[in-house]
Design an enzyme around this catalytic site. Structure first.
Site, short mmCIF file in Angstrom:
data_model
loop_
_atom_site.label_atom_id
_atom_site.label_comp_id
_atom_site.label_asym_id
_atom_site.label_seq_id
_atom_site.Cartn_x
_atom_site.Cartn_y
_atom_site.Cartn_z
N GLY A 196 46.79 55.51 20.56
CA GLY A 196 47.80 55.40 19.50
C GLY A 196 47.29 54.74 18.23
N LYS A 248 41.68 43.73 23.00
CA LYS A 248 41.24 43.05 24.23
C LYS A 248 40.29 43.88 25.08
CE LYS A 248 45.21 40.05 24.86
NZ LYS A 248 46.37 39.78 25.71
N ARG A 287 53.10 64.31 18.78
CA ARG A 287 53.27 64.76 20.17
C ARG A 287 54.25 65.93 20.27
NH1 ARG A 287 53.16 59.32 23.98
NH2 ARG A 287 50.92 59.39 24.38
C1 3PG Z 1 52.06 56.75 26.51
O1 3PG Z 1 52.48 56.79 25.35
O2 3PG Z 1 51.18 55.98 26.87
C2 3PG Z 1 52.63 57.74 27.48
O3 3PG Z 1 53.73 58.41 26.94
C3 3PG Z 1 52.99 57.06 28.77
O4 3PG Z 1 53.93 56.05 28.55
P1 3PG Z 1 53.85 54.72 29.42
O5 3PG Z 1 52.58 54.01 29.06
O6 3PG Z 1 55.10 53.94 29.08
O7 3PG Z 1 53.84 55.15 30.87
#
Ligand code: 3PG
Ligand code: MG
Length: 395
Positions: free
Chosen positions: A353, A197, A35
């Site tokens: 992620g 899920k 990022r």
């Molecule tokens: C993420 O990694 O999903 C974004 O940076 C947003 O973070 P959050 O889900 O804690 O709002």
């Protein structure tokens, strides 16, 4: 809509919302810098212009001020990437911050402390937004990963820059790539959705049923589908309150002519660990005392065959517990199939992620078309939702 690249920001104070919500290990070392690297095009453009760059971001979900979520941990690394002086402000608002901004020279960068140390960030407080806005002449939103949040720094703040608000280059690139797969995708269009899920993915599954030719479902959520079809899934993860939903997705796919592919076999384990007994079975015949943790070879063949003749591919969510070597094979093989399709001319977009971590674990990151920095943001975009961070710039 003015384009960032058409402007020159020399001497201007430019407040950039980035998404530096990155994983840090227990010694505060950066475990994935994607990022940060993805924000470099925008930052380098502004530095080259000799703007005075003020960066703001959140990190994690702190409850008040927590050292482990301090953005100070990334200052040195950021400075090494930008090759200019990067200073740090211990707060994101207040007198000291205002002074630090004042002291910035052209072409220098100031990183503000975690926005979420103030609860007003998430609540989208107007006064807090104004305090942030007062720091600068120009607002740039480059935080695609946070653009589904209607927070002070991601959307509320934009109203204070009616003529001087811009999309960052990353945010624009993310939207362009998502659009490439959603509007007029080259067919066959295949989406692969995995993860633990159904909850959290249901809206994207429903919305993709309108668009794709093939929908592949793997990962933990597949066991809820197997159970819904009357299978015995042993001790696998099942969302009991989602069984009817799973059934209705199967029916819906059929009625819309979407080829829905579910795993047919499963790699099972006596425990949720890498050193337990491993066993293979049909996904609808998992013995009691075992839980399914990966898709089996037959499913891999079935999925790969479809993926490799696709021309547009979107992938979100792993096929199994790829973090454990015994259960990584499904995710790895599906990743390899996506790379093969890409080599043959398909456009492939990977987000979320876990899928991105998987693609990196297997060193396939350079063989796909686009890796999104968004998880939730990408899903919401695919669901057809208007992202508050995008809307605020367009208004
Ligand atoms: C993420 O990694 O999903 C974004 O940076 C947003 O973070 P959050 O889900 O804690 O709002
Ligand atoms: Mg999130």
């Amino acid at each position: 809509m003015k384009n960032l690249l058409d402007q020159n920001f020399e001497g201007k104070k430019v407040l950039v919302r980035v998404d530096f919500n990155i994983p840090l290990d227990e010694d505060f070392n950066i475990s994935d810098d994607s990022r940060i690297k993805a924000a470099l095009p925008t930052l380098n453009k502004l530095i080259k212009d000799k703007a005075r760059v003020v960066l703001m971001s959140h990190l994690g979900r702190p409850k008040g001020v927590e050292l482990k979520y301090s953005l100070s941990h990334i200052v040195d690394y950021l400075q090494s990437l930008l090759e200019v002086n990067v200073s740090f402000s211990e707060n994101c608002i207040g007198g000291k911050t205002i002074n630090s901004v004042k002291n910035l020279k052209n072409g220098e960068v100031l990183l503000l402390e975690n926005l979420r140390f103030h609860k007003e960030e998430i609540s989208g407080d107007l006064i807090f937004s104004k305090q942030l806005a007062n720091l600068a002449d120009v607002y740039v939103n480059d935080a695609f990963g946070s653009s589904h949040r209607s927070h002070a720094s991601t959307s509320i703040i934009a109203q204070f820059f009616p003529k001087e608000k811009y999309f960052g280059l990353l945010l624009k690139n993310e939207i362009d790539n998502l659009e490439k797969s959603l509007s007029n995708p080259e067919k066959p269009f295949t989406s692969i959705i995995g993860g633990a899920k159904i909850t959290g993915k249901i809206d994207v599954i429903t919305s993709l049923l309108d668009k794709v030719d093939n929908l592949i479902i793997g990962g933990g959520m597949a066991y809820t589908f197997a159970k819904a079809m009357g299978g015995n899934v042993g001790d696998s993860l099942v969302e009991k309150d989602k069984l009817d939903l799973a059934k209705s997705i199967i029916i819906e796919a059929k009625s819309r002519g979407v080829n829905l592919l579910l795993p047919t076999d499963s790699v099972n384990s006596s425990n949720f660990s890498n050193d337990s007994n491993v066993q293979y079975s049909e996904i609808i015949n998992i013995p009691d005392g075992y839980m399914g943790l990966d898709i089996g070879e037959e499913s891999i063949c079935l999925f790969s065959e479809v993926i490799e003749r696709s021309k547009t591919i979107i992938w979100n969510g792993p096929m199994g517990v790829f973090e454990m070597s015994n259960f990584e094979n499904g995710t790895k093989k599906i990743g390899e199939s996506i790379c093969k399709a890409t080599k043959n001319g398909a456009f492939s977009l990977i987000g979320g992620g876990d899928s991105v971590a998987a693609i990196k674990k297997f060193n396939l990151q350079n063989q796909v078309s686009y890796i999104s920095t968004g998880g939730g943001a990408m899903l919401e975009y695919l669901e057809g939702k208007e992202l508050p961070g995008v809307k605020a710039i367009l208004e």
